[in-house]
Design a protein around this motif. Structure first.
Motif, PDB file in Angstrom:
ATOM      1  N   GLY A  99      -3.388  12.169   4.409  1.00  0.00           N
ATOM      2  CA  GLY A  99      -2.444  11.058   4.378  1.00  0.00           C
ATOM      3  C   GLY A  99      -1.473  11.090   5.541  1.00  0.00           C
ATOM      4  O   GLY A  99      -1.158  10.050   6.129  1.00  0.00           O
ATOM      5  N   ILE A 100      -0.992  12.291   5.892  1.00  0.00           N
ATOM      6  CA  ILE A 100      -0.093  12.411   7.043  1.00  0.00           C
ATOM      7  C   ILE A 100      -0.815  11.996   8.322  1.00  0.00           C
ATOM      8  O   ILE A 100      -0.273  11.243   9.147  1.00  0.00           O
ATOM      9  CB  ILE A 100       0.434  13.852   7.161  1.00  0.00           C
ATOM     10  N   ALA A 101      -2.041  12.490   8.484  1.00  0.00           N
ATOM     11  CA  ALA A 101      -2.811  12.145   9.690  1.00  0.00           C
ATOM     12  C   ALA A 101      -3.064  10.646   9.776  1.00  0.00           C
ATOM     13  O   ALA A 101      -2.924  10.032  10.851  1.00  0.00           O
ATOM     14  CB  ALA A 101      -4.131  12.923   9.691  1.00  0.00           C
ATOM     15  N   ALA A 102      -3.450  10.044   8.655  1.00  0.00           N
ATOM     16  CA  ALA A 102      -3.736   8.615   8.651  1.00  0.00           C
ATOM     17  C   ALA A 102      -2.476   7.793   8.936  1.00  0.00           C
ATOM     18  O   ALA A 102      -2.498   6.846   9.730  1.00  0.00           O
ATOM     19  CB  ALA A 102      -4.341   8.206   7.312  1.00  0.00           C
ATOM     20  N   ALA A 103      -1.368   8.136   8.284  1.00  0.00           N
ATOM     21  CA  ALA A 103      -0.120   7.399   8.492  1.00  0.00           C
ATOM     22  C   ALA A 103       0.380   7.555   9.928  1.00  0.00           C
ATOM     23  O   ALA A 103       0.852   6.588  10.542  1.00  0.00           O
ATOM     24  CB  ALA A 103       0.944   7.891   7.513  1.00  0.00           C
ATOM     25  N   PRO A 154      -4.798   7.246  -1.170  1.00  0.00           N
ATOM     26  CA  PRO A 154      -3.831   6.319  -0.567  1.00  0.00           C
ATOM     27  C   PRO A 154      -2.360   6.661  -0.813  1.00  0.00           C
ATOM     28  O   PRO A 154      -1.500   6.164  -0.086  1.00  0.00           O
ATOM     29  CB  PRO A 154      -4.172   4.973  -1.228  1.00  0.00           C
ATOM     30  N   PHE A 155      -2.047   7.481  -1.793  1.00  0.00           N
ATOM     31  CA  PHE A 155      -0.651   7.611  -2.206  1.00  0.00           C
ATOM     32  C   PHE A 155       0.238   8.193  -1.107  1.00  0.00           C
ATOM     33  O   PHE A 155       1.322   7.672  -0.841  1.00  0.00           O
ATOM     34  CB  PHE A 155      -0.560   8.455  -3.482  1.00  0.00           C
ATOM     35  N   VAL A 156      -0.177   9.259  -0.484  1.00  0.00           N
ATOM     36  CA  VAL A 156       0.632   9.854   0.577  1.00  0.00           C
ATOM     37  C   VAL A 156       0.663   8.938   1.791  1.00  0.00           C
ATOM     38  O   VAL A 156       1.732   8.670   2.368  1.00  0.00           O
ATOM     39  CB  VAL A 156       0.094  11.243   0.949  1.00  0.00           C
ATOM     40  N   ALA A 157      -0.496   8.422   2.183  1.00  0.00           N
ATOM     41  CA  ALA A 157      -0.561   7.571   3.376  1.00  0.00           C
ATOM     42  C   ALA A 157       0.266   6.305   3.210  1.00  0.00           C
ATOM     43  O   ALA A 157       1.049   5.932   4.094  1.00  0.00           O
ATOM     44  CB  ALA A 157      -2.021   7.220   3.685  1.00  0.00           C
ATOM     45  N   ARG A 158       0.141   5.640   2.072  1.00  0.00           N
ATOM     46  CA  ARG A 158       0.849   4.375   1.877  1.00  0.00           C
ATOM     47  C   ARG A 158       2.347   4.586   1.671  1.00  0.00           C
ATOM     48  O   ARG A 158       3.135   3.670   1.895  1.00  0.00           O
ATOM     49  CB  ARG A 158       0.272   3.633   0.675  1.00  0.00           C
ATOM     50  N   TRP A 197      11.369  13.418   3.064  1.00  0.00           N
ATOM     51  CA  TRP A 197      11.648  12.999   1.691  1.00  0.00           C
ATOM     52  C   TRP A 197      10.582  12.034   1.185  1.00  0.00           C
ATOM     53  O   TRP A 197      10.147  12.125   0.036  1.00  0.00           O
ATOM     54  CB  TRP A 197      13.031  12.367   1.609  1.00  0.00           C
ATOM     55  N   ALA A 198      10.175  11.103   2.037  1.00  0.00           N
ATOM     56  CA  ALA A 198       9.098  10.187   1.658  1.00  0.00           C
ATOM     57  C   ALA A 198       7.798  10.948   1.437  1.00  0.00           C
ATOM     58  O   ALA A 198       7.015  10.616   0.538  1.00  0.00           O
ATOM     59  CB  ALA A 198       8.913   9.118   2.735  1.00  0.00           C
ATOM     60  N   LEU A 199       7.558  11.968   2.260  1.00  0.00           N
ATOM     61  CA  LEU A 199       6.357  12.778   2.089  1.00  0.00           C
ATOM     62  C   LEU A 199       6.351  13.469   0.739  1.00  0.00           C
ATOM     63  O   LEU A 199       5.335  13.469   0.031  1.00  0.00           O
ATOM     64  CB  LEU A 199       6.266  13.801   3.221  1.00  0.00           C
ATOM     65  N   LEU A 200       7.474  14.044   0.356  1.00  0.00           N
ATOM     66  CA  LEU A 200       7.550  14.706  -0.944  1.00  0.00           C
ATOM     67  C   LEU A 200       7.344  13.717  -2.086  1.00  0.00           C
ATOM     68  O   LEU A 200       6.680  14.029  -3.084  1.00  0.00           O
ATOM     69  CB  LEU A 200       8.902  15.405  -1.090  1.00  0.00           C
ATOM     70  N   ALA A 201       7.892  12.512  -1.959  1.00  0.00           N
ATOM     71  CA  ALA A 201       7.684  11.487  -2.989  1.00  0.00           C
ATOM     72  C   ALA A 201       6.216  11.105  -3.089  1.00  0.00           C
ATOM     73  O   ALA A 201       5.669  10.954  -4.188  1.00  0.00           O
ATOM     74  CB  ALA A 201       8.535  10.263  -2.679  1.00  0.00           C
ATOM     75  N   GLY A 202       5.552  10.943  -1.943  1.00  0.00           N
ATOM     76  CA  GLY A 202       4.128  10.625  -1.946  1.00  0.00           C
ATOM     77  C   GLY A 202       3.297  11.733  -2.551  1.00  0.00           C
ATOM     78  O   GLY A 202       2.330  11.473  -3.289  1.00  0.00           O
ATOM     79  N   VAL A 203       3.651  12.974  -2.269  1.00  0.00           N
ATOM     80  CA  VAL A 203       2.933  14.110  -2.847  1.00  0.00           C
ATOM     81  C   VAL A 203       3.092  14.132  -4.364  1.00  0.00           C
ATOM     82  O   VAL A 203       2.136  14.402  -5.098  1.00  0.00           O
ATOM     83  CB  VAL A 203       3.436  15.424  -2.219  1.00  0.00           C
ATOM     84  N   LEU A 204       4.291  13.839  -4.844  1.00  0.00           N
ATOM     85  CA  LEU A 204       4.521  13.801  -6.293  1.00  0.00           C
ATOM     86  C   LEU A 204       3.674  12.730  -6.961  1.00  0.00           C
ATOM     87  O   LEU A 204       3.066  12.961  -8.012  1.00  0.00           O
ATOM     88  CB  LEU A 204       5.999  13.563  -6.581  1.00  0.00           C
TER      89      LEU A 204
END
Length: 277
Positions: free
Chosen positions: A77-81, A152-156, A194-201
């Motif tokens: 997701g990080i790579a895609a974003a 999609p959750f982390v990327a989006r 912070w957004a990354l942590l929210a996406g991971v959750l």
């Protein structure tokens, strides 16, 4: 005299009240019913149901699948974003479409695709069987299905924030001689942590609660390939309601904790942005 741009009182009070009523009916009441039913016969019965060997095996398998799927989707997701938000390249729109594909495809269909590819009669089935490699009805199949559904959750979560931040800081770092990895680690990642942590959750919550895709590839082998959602279904179908609702309440509790943690992270992100402004 009321301002021409002010909303009427009926709108200002009616819409929030309507939203609150709908949220209570659709979300709060069913959630409360699950916990009430799980504890209807007491804490002892609920805890005993969770302590059953098959239930513990389902919990362990669910945690294992999530522990594998979430890191994979975090990196992907990080790579895609980063690619979509910070770079221009041919096929960028196609990549965004592929990222969002699991949102539009039924999880059951994604599970069937993996059966078609890796099942005993699938395209790669004979090749896998010759090498004694089992994907469907085993842990690899569960992980593949979960990774597909939760990708999609982390990327989006990251893409809108990265696009809003623009590329000026990364370009400045590159001008000063920073490598791509240094730019990502010291500039991009701190801005989106912070957004990354929210996406991971969110990814983790969906991974633990996924039913459709996992149901297709699991084979429903009790104590071996049943995750918590599948175990709830089996207990309910066997009229073991105490156990079914106890496990369901545990899953619901994980979801509530996830939402609470996400709200805390979003509040921390807002404070950080407010302080930076």
């Amino acid at each position: 005299m009321r301002s021409a741009t002010a909303d009427p009182a009926a709108i200002r009070w009616g819409l929030p009240l309507l939203a609150l009523v709908l949220a209570t009916i659709i979300f709060a009441l069913p959630l409360a019913a699950v916990f009430a039913e799980a504890l209807r016969r007491g804490w002892g019965v609920a805890l005993a149901a969770i302590a059953e060997p098959d239930t513990l095996a389902a919990i362990q398998l669910t945690l294992l699948v999530a522990a594998i799927s979430v890191p994979v989707n975090t990196v992907g997701g990080i790579a895609a974003a980063w690619a979509v938000a910070k770079h221009d390249f041919p096929g960028k729109r196609l990549l965004v479409t592929w990222i969002e594909l699991p949102f539009s495809v039924s999880p059951v269909i994604s599970g069937l695709v993996f059966v078609l590819l890796f099942g005993a009669q699938g395209y790669f089935g004979p090749w896998l069987r010759e090498r004694d490699i089992q994907i469907i009805f085993a842990l690899p199949g569960l992980v593949l299905a979960t990774v597909f559904v939760t990708f999609p959750f982390v990327a989006r979560t990251l893409m809108p924030l990265m696009q809003e931040q623009g590329r000026s800081e990364e370009e400045a770092a590159a001008t000063l001689g920073a490598s791509g990895w240094q730019t990502f680690r010291r500039v991009t990642l701190p801005n989106v942590k912070w957004a990354l942590l929210a996406g991971v959750l969110l990814c983790n919550a969906r991974a633990m609660g996924e039913f459709g895709a996992v149901s297709v590839v699991s084979g429903h082998i009790r104590g071996q390939t049943n995750t918590m959602p599948l175990h709830v279904e089996i207990l309910y179908n066997e009229y073991m309601f105490a156990g079914a609702f106890a496990v369901a309440a545990l899953l619901a509790l994980l979801g509530v904790v996830t939402l609470g943690a996400k709200a805390v992270l979003e509040r921390a992100s807002e404070r950080r942005l407010g302080g930076a402004a």
